[in-house]
Scaffold this motif. Structure first.
Motif, PDB file in Angstrom:
ATOM      1  N   ILE A   1      75.981  42.416  36.105  1.00 45.54           N
ATOM      2  CA  ILE A   1      74.618  42.593  36.625  1.00 45.54           C
ATOM      3  C   ILE A   1      73.705  41.522  36.034  1.00 45.54           C
ATOM      4  O   ILE A   1      72.920  40.880  36.745  1.00 45.54           O
ATOM      5  CB  ILE A   1      74.083  43.992  36.284  1.00 45.54           C
ATOM      6  N   CYS A   2      73.792  41.330  34.739  1.00 48.38           N
ATOM      7  CA  CYS A   2      72.931  40.314  34.114  1.00 48.38           C
ATOM      8  C   CYS A   2      73.291  38.926  34.596  1.00 48.38           C
ATOM      9  O   CYS A   2      72.425  38.069  34.753  1.00 48.38           O
ATOM     10  CB  CYS A   2      73.058  40.384  32.593  1.00 48.38           C
ATOM     11  N   ALA A   3      74.588  38.706  34.846  1.00 51.14           N
ATOM     12  CA  ALA A   3      74.970  37.393  35.362  1.00 51.14           C
ATOM     13  C   ALA A   3      74.404  37.190  36.754  1.00 51.14           C
ATOM     14  O   ALA A   3      74.036  36.081  37.133  1.00 51.14           O
ATOM     15  CB  ALA A   3      76.486  37.262  35.372  1.00 51.14           C
ATOM     16  N   ALA A   4      74.340  38.288  37.520  1.00 49.68           N
ATOM     17  CA  ALA A   4      73.733  38.159  38.850  1.00 49.68           C
ATOM     18  C   ALA A   4      72.257  37.838  38.724  1.00 49.68           C
ATOM     19  O   ALA A   4      71.700  37.058  39.506  1.00 49.68           O
ATOM     20  CB  ALA A   4      73.936  39.452  39.639  1.00 49.68           C
ATOM     21  N   ALA A   5      71.597  38.437  37.759  1.00 50.01           N
ATOM     22  CA  ALA A   5      70.184  38.097  37.557  1.00 50.01           C
ATOM     23  C   ALA A   5      70.068  36.682  37.008  1.00 50.01           C
ATOM     24  O   ALA A   5      69.223  35.900  37.421  1.00 50.01           O
ATOM     25  CB  ALA A   5      69.538  39.086  36.603  1.00 50.01           C
ATOM     26  N   GLY A   6      70.906  36.360  36.073  1.00 52.17           N
ATOM     27  CA  GLY A   6      70.918  34.998  35.546  1.00 52.17           C
ATOM     28  C   GLY A   6      70.012  34.826  34.346  1.00 52.17           C
ATOM     29  O   GLY A   6      68.964  35.444  34.243  1.00 52.17           O
ATOM     30  N   TRP A   7      70.426  33.993  33.439  1.00 56.29           N
ATOM     31  CA  TRP A   7      69.621  33.697  32.255  1.00 56.29           C
ATOM     32  C   TRP A   7      68.787  32.456  32.552  1.00 56.29           C
ATOM     33  O   TRP A   7      68.964  31.388  31.983  1.00 56.29           O
ATOM     34  CB  TRP A   7      70.538  33.455  31.055  1.00 56.29           C
TER      35      TRP A   7
END
Lengths: 544, 570
Positions: free
Chosen positions: A268-274
């Motif tokens: 999920i965080c990778a989909a949002a992206g840093w």
């Protein structure tokens, strides 16, 4: 379709094994029933080999996750399988041996083993997830069997109570993260993770941030997934469920749902992206804030509450909460600058989390193995688990194997160099500081120090104390015996050996987890030919 | 290889003790500590003592490239001296414990040997994480030794010791990792290393605010170990409850891990911040000297008195270090050695009395000079060394620390004057204790009035044994005990009368370090306070404008950093 199936050989192997095991366990012939364990082990070994050999890249934001993730799952799964010998049907098999005819409806072995394997299959499917719906189904496949495993793990009403608690709260957690997934779909118009990544990138480019729906979706998803990883505020079930279930199932719970939750959070965080925030290298503000607060609370609550416990399993449960908190620091840190260089692992928080999951799985099995390998035989002949810390006193003298397993695993979990736990924590430090979250790292350090207190209470008494003759009084008396299931001892031995020996394999393991945690920052075009990947749609486009 | 052998020999001997039959364990342990002594003497002869900052006996092995970890060992003068102290105290401590431990003997000697290897590793490590690993690992053997063989309150003492030190050093780890990250991100982009030489250069290039935070983190870790007031509260408990050998090693070497850490890491890597905060640190040191000294004065337990005196003495050590003069720094390093010798011997002497009388209370011991003349001679001797009587080693180091502080550009006469009164307090409590214990009417604890006492027994408390045991200890010292104390006494006299060789050896190193701090200070606040993640180009530009390394010879092979320039332009 064929391409997708080709990424799934380990899962297919496990699934076939599960079906075979389900049938074998129902046989009227005792020796056939006993094959259940062996066949499960063979299936896991096959899955391990297949994972290492045939894991192509996925079409998701974390493309290289499959090989490492599935291999770790299969390996720790083997350890957990060794540990789980004899969890169910011990009394029933004894009465069958005495002459009672075997009734398949009464035995639980087939169900337990197949649920065990189903859950691991689900976990591997989580790793292969490139789509929200896939992810949800995989998460549910991971968790639902565990509810049953907890409930049937022992004959005492405690495990039924634990199972019911776990089920209801798990359903609540699942509902929350499903709701979050739905909102993500609503704001991006797609369930594919790469599509979401592209859509959120569009939102960032167009509006300078995410819209409310997307933010809510992300936060709710992560919040619901916090149930799986036993993070505050969804941690309340942990101590009771770990204590109520048999130690072998608690060990399972401490690794499998936690890994599932972390993989899901990572996806999920990778989909949002840093790529948000002032520095351009953080998660979206609200998500980063949520995760940071959760991390701090989880670490602190887990460690502080563990200080007050006297039951080994409850201490391990709260420590499990704390370890989740540590790993969340790695998630907040993110994968670091993607322009490689020599320091890819140093700055990569996701690689740190993946490595930590491996190390934590190994050490955890050992600690629970000691609880599972000792049992208390009461005066009326019934058998109970060894629960209290006082039962560990002098274990290095009375039963040196168990004593030293506990010492090594507890010191490993505490993070004392040069054991494995320290090397697992160090990348969390480095990635946290590299991404600028120095406050989180300080909290991590302070919490590690707090944790040392209760880990010393686990590691100290076996070596430093004399056996306590009064230890069993609170539990109703009785003598402590060793379990008749030697594979549990083997699991503990392998785990304790791992704590020391894996330190020698550090370079290779760290390299592997670094390669697994490669993060695609946001390709607009997904790789062709893969059904789950879609060309990034705009938010107003109808979903094909 | 030399260093690797010095570290591994005692560890291997310790790990193999479970295989050795019980009668041979003591011999095995002695051999395990005498071999390093022989190695050390050999290495010391081939060592260029006056080499300043050059490293010798380098041994490196790339271990985990993903994190930039190496197994990197090397020594310079200060490390070599401290390793010498560790190696010397090894056989002395083993020999001194022969009668002190009767139960679980193998465990005892095994952990003592492993501890010695770990301590040697701390002083020899040149990779920051390796240093940290050894630093933390010394906690385990000490924890076991205190928990198993200590006195009545040993559990609490062991836990407090462990947790206090663990907490401090975890924060120090964060500081070390920050420096490594700064090096990776800004100074030598793409090169990941924890090697001390490279990180020293990188740390000096850090902006002032970052240096201050790293200074705080590192100091927290090392200050707990030293110990500096007010994080010293673990020490009296740990020292008092530890077994004799444990106390000797704790006071003799383990405390020096902290001061060595400050000397090696804090002053070298964060000199600007050290200069800025030298005032508060010096105030804490002086408070420690006086406060601990006053506590010693009212102590009734002899061992606790000596334990608090350690806090007081190491205050001098830290004061000398933060004076940033060559004399102060040399005095500080010499103090580390001298304190190890004299306080170690004091603990041994107290242990010998304890084995005979099973008490450490001043009320119950008195006038032992009449009964134990040899013990009393040694007691007075080492107490005088501790006080700082001219002619013995304590005086040289104490005087140098005070002189360095007096002449310091950063501290000054007031600090020295305040600390000087600490010398008086030191004399007061030591002489008071001596007066009670050695002279005056003979007072012995009840039940011990006839002839010799008995050795053995490692659990605390005050047992009553009746009748003489076959291996009862005579009233005065045995030959073994004299053999334990004599080398320490010889060293004290030698260092008191003729400290020149060591001082000359230290000159190069301390002069370099003093100059390093001076130059960092004259450069002034290097850069404006760094924001959380400043644009990388700006940092690179700023760090290139500023000289990043002092003009000391670069360690084995040039690594990163620039060449030495004094007083950079901006």
């Amino acid at each position: 379709m064929i391409d997708k199936v080709q990424t799934l050989w380990p899962e297919i192997a496990l699934f076939v094994t599960t079906c075979v095991v389900m049938v074998l366990g129902l046989s009227r012939d005792r020796s056939t029933r006993r094959l259940v364990g062996v066949v499960s082990g063979l299936g896991l070994a096959a899955a391990l080999v297949l994972a290492l050999v045939t894991s192509p890249q996925l079409a998701g934001p974390l493309p290289a996750l499959a090989a490492y993730g599935k291999a770790v799952i299969a390996a720790i799964g083997l350890l957990l399988l060794l540990l789980a010998a004899g969890t169910v049907d011990r009394d029933y098999e004894a009465s069958v041996a005495r002459g009672e005819p075997f009734d398949p409806l009464k035995g639980n072995r087939a169900e337990f083993a197949s649920f065990f394997l189903f859950s691991l299959t689900g976990l591997m499917l989580c790793v292969s997830a490139t789509d929200l719906i896939w992810l949800f189904l995989a998460l549910e496949l991971t968790s639902l069997p565990t509810y049953v495993m907890v409930a049937i793990s022992s004959k005492r009403s405690r495990s039924l109570e634990a199972g019911v608690k776990y089920f209801f709260l798990g359903a609540l957690g699942a509902a929350i993260f499903l709701y979050g997934f739905v909102m993500l779909y609503g704001s991006t118009g797609t369930t594919s993770l790469t599509g979401i990544q592209a859509a959120l990138g569009h939102q960032l480019a167009a509006e300078g941030g995410l819209n409310t729906l997307a933010t809510l979706g992300l936060v709710l998803s992560v919040l619901g997934l916090c149930f799986k990883i036993a993070a505050v505020p969804m941690h309340f079930y942990t101590a009771d469920v770990y204590q109520g279930a048999a130690a072998t199932v608690s060990a399972f719970l401490a690794f499998v749902p936690k890994t599932a939750g972390f993989i899901a959070i990572m996806l999920i965080c990778a989909a949002a992206g840093w790529r948000f925030g002032d520095s351009g290298h953080d998660l979206p503000d609200s998500l980063a804030a949520t995760l940071s607060v959760i991390a701090v609370l989880t670490m602190t609550v887990g460690n502080v509450l563990a200080l007050l416990q006297t039951s080994i399993k409850r201490i391990l449960a709260y420590s499990s909460i704390a370890h989740s908190g540590y790993m969340l620091v790695g998630i907040v840190a993110g994968p670091g600058p993607s322009d490689g260089g020599g320091g890819g692992f140093f700055t990569n928080g996701l690689a740190a989390v993946l490595f930590y999951l491996l190390c934590y799985g190994v050490m955890n099995v050992g600690a629970f193995a000691v609880v599972a390998a000792l049992e208390r035989r009461k005066s009326d002949g019934s058998i109970e688990e060894v629960e209290s810390v006082n039962d560990l006193f002098g274990l290095c003298q009375t039963r040196p194997v168990f004593g030293w397993i506990m010492v090594l695993c507890a010191l490993g979990l505490a993070g004392i160099p040069p054991l494995l736990g320290f090397w697992a924590k160090l990348p969390l430090f480095t990635s946290g500081i590299s991404s600028g979250h120095i406050g989180l790292v300080i909290v991590l350090g302070l919490n590690s120090a707090i944790a040392a207190y209760y880990y010393l209470r686990l590691a100290g008494p076996p070596y430093l104390e004399k056996p306590d003759p009064l230890a069993g009084i609170g539990a109703g008396g009785g003598t402590i015996e060793e379990t008749p299931y030697a594979s549990r001892v083997l699991a503990g031995l392998l785990s304790a050996a791992g704590v020391v020996i894996l330190v020698a394999a550090l370079p290779r393991l760290m390299e592997a987890s670094k390669q697994a945690a490669v993060h695609m920052p946001g390709t607009v075009q997904a790789s062709p030919g893969s059904k789950a990947a879609m060309v990034a749609p705009r938010a107003d486009e109808p979903r094909p | 290889m030399t260093l690797l052998l010095l570290i591994l020999t005692p560890i291997i001997f310790g790990l193999t003790i479970p295989l050795i039959p019980k009668e041979r364990v003591k011999l095995w342990a002695m051999v395990g500590t005498l071999i390093p002594v022989a190695w050390y003497v050999f290495a010391a002869f081939n060592f260029t003592w006056s080499q300043g900052h050059e490293d010798s006996y380098v041994w490196q092995y790339d271990w985990v490239p993903s994190l930039g970890l190496q197994v990197s060992l090397a020594v310079d003068t200060v490390s070599m001296l401290l390793i010498g102290l560790t190696v010397l105290l090894g056989p002395i401590v083993i020999l001194g414990s022969f009668t002190a431990v009767t139960e679980r003997m193998k465990t005892y000697f095994a952990w003592l040997l492993i501890l010695q290897g770990a301590m040697t590793g701390v002083f020899a490590a040149r990779d920051l994480i390796l240093f940290y690993v050894f630093f933390e690992f010394t906690l385990i053997p000490m924890f076991v030794l205190i928990s198993l063989y200590g006195s009545t309150n040993r559990k609490k003492a062991a836990i407090k010791f462990f947790l206090y030190t663990f907490t401090g050093s975890i924060i120090a780890l964060a500081g070390l990792v920050y420096v490594a990250w700064f090096n990776y991100a800004n100074v030598t982009p793409g090169v990941l290393t924890f090697d001390f030489g490279s990180l020293r250069a990188a740390a000096n290039a850090m902006p002032a605010s970052a240096q201050a935070w790293v200074f705080g983190a590192l100091m927290l870790g090392f200050a707990v170990k030293v110990p500096l007031f007010p994080v010293h509260t673990w020490l009296p408990l740990a020292h008092t409850e530890a077994p004799t050998a444990g106390s000797v090693v704790l006071a003799g070497v383990l405390l020096k891990l902290g001061t060595y850490g400050i000397y090696r890491f804090v002053l070298e890597m964060t000199p600007l911040a050290a200069w800025q905060f030298a005032g508060p640190v010096a105030v804490l040191a002086v408070v420690g000297i006086l406060y601990a000294g006053l506590i010693c004065w009212v102590q009734t337990d002899v061992k606790k008195l000596v334990a608090y005196s350690s806090v007081s003495h190491l205050g001098f050590c830290v004061l000398g270090m933060f004076a940033f003069t060559s004399i102060g720094l040399s005095g500080s390093v010499l103090y580390m050695i001298n304190h190890g010798l004299s306080t170690g011997a004091l603990f041994l002497l107290i242990g010998m009395v304890y084995e005979r009388y099973h008490t450490r209370q001043l009320k119950e011991l008195g006038g032992l000079g009449a009964k134990m003349p040899m013990w009393s001679t040694f007691m007075v001797f080492f107490a005088m060394a501790s006080i700082g009587l001219p002619g013995l080693n304590g005086f040289v180091s104490e005087f140098m620390c005070l002189l360095g502080t007096f002449q310091s550009g950063r501290l000054g006469p007031w600090y020295a004057a305040a600390a000087g009164t600490g010398m008086i307090v030191g004399a007061i409590y030591m002489l008071y204790m001596l007066g009670r214990v050695v002279w005056g009417p003979l007072v012995e604890p009840a039940g011990h009035g006839h002839g010799g006492g008995h050795g053995g027994g490692h659990r605390g408390g005050h047992d009553d044994h009746h009748g003489a045991h076959p291996d009862a200890l005579p009233a005065d010292l045995t030959k073994r005990e004299i053999a334990v104390l004599a080398p320490l006494a010889a060293a004290c006299i030698f260092l008191g009368v003729y400290p020149t060789p060591i001082l000359r050896a230290l000159e190069g190193s301390t002069r370099g370090l003093a100059g390093h701090v001076e130059r960092a200070q004259t450069r002034g606040p290097a850069l404006p306070a760094a924001t959380r993640t400043p644009p990388e180009e700006e940092i690179l530009k700023q760090s290139r404008q500023q000289p990043s390394m002092s003009d000391q010879p670069v360690r084995g092979g040039a690594r990163g950093g620039g060449q030495g320039q004094t007083g950079g332009g901006r």
